[in-house]
Design a protein around this motif. Structure first.
Motif, mmCIF file in Angstrom:
data_model
loop_
_atom_site.group_PDB
_atom_site.id
_atom_site.type_symbol
_atom_site.label_atom_id
_atom_site.label_comp_id
_atom_site.label_asym_id
_atom_site.label_seq_id
_atom_site.Cartn_x
_atom_site.Cartn_y
_atom_site.Cartn_z
ATOM 1 N N LYS A 28 -51.358 -7.966 -12.098
ATOM 2 C CA LYS A 28 -50.921 -9.198 -12.757
ATOM 3 C C LYS A 28 -49.404 -9.302 -12.772
ATOM 4 N N THR A 29 -48.730 -8.214 -13.109
ATOM 5 C CA THR A 29 -47.267 -8.207 -13.126
ATOM 6 C C THR A 29 -46.708 -8.510 -11.746
ATOM 7 N N ASP A 32 -47.394 -12.163 -10.880
ATOM 8 C CA ASP A 32 -46.556 -13.068 -11.674
ATOM 9 C C ASP A 32 -45.150 -13.181 -11.099
ATOM 10 N N SER A 33 -44.684 -12.130 -10.431
ATOM 11 C CA SER A 33 -43.336 -12.162 -9.867
ATOM 12 C C SER A 33 -43.338 -12.513 -8.378
#
Length: 126
Positions: A28-29, A32-33
């Motif tokens: 997810k991290t 997200d980036s």
């Protein structure tokens, strides 16, 4: 009509490609980036490598827990599963002809590998 079906399929596959991100904080991290298709594919590829290692460990454990004919059956099933996964994800990764196909294909590989690792872990137990 055909174009509408393709668009709907592409949206569904895009959703599925990111479904595992909700359950995986590192993915997810990364997602997200991610700013580009290449970034998203790289995120999926990194996590797929983690899940592939998990899959291999689970397979070895599951294979060691089998006796006689069951051991050979598991080997046969795993070989067939790999062929199916690869064909299925190639299909998912070619739905629209657009750049989202790369994300869909890599997400499919990740999701299927993660799910199969869990199935194999369940053969052995906690």
């Amino acid at each position: 009509m055909n174009r509408t079906s393709l668009a709907a399929s592409a949206l569904f596959l895009a959703f599925c490609a990111n479904a595992s991100a909700a359950d995986n904080p590192a993915l997810k991290t990364c997602m997200d980036s991610a700013n580009t298709t290449v970034d998203m594919v790289d995120c999926n590829a990194k996590e797929a490598k983690v899940q592939d290692t998990r899959l291999n460990l689970a397979y070895k454990s599951a294979l060691a827990a089998q006796d006689g004919q069951r051991k050979q059956q598991l080997q046969d099933v795993q070989r067939l599963w790999i062929k199916y996964r690869d064909a299925n994800c190639a299909f998912a990764g070619s739905a629209t002809g657009g750049s989202i196909d790369q994300v869909n294909g890599s997400g499919c590989l990740l999701d299927m590998t993660q799910a199969r690792a869990q199935e194999l872990e369940n053969l052995v137990g906690p």
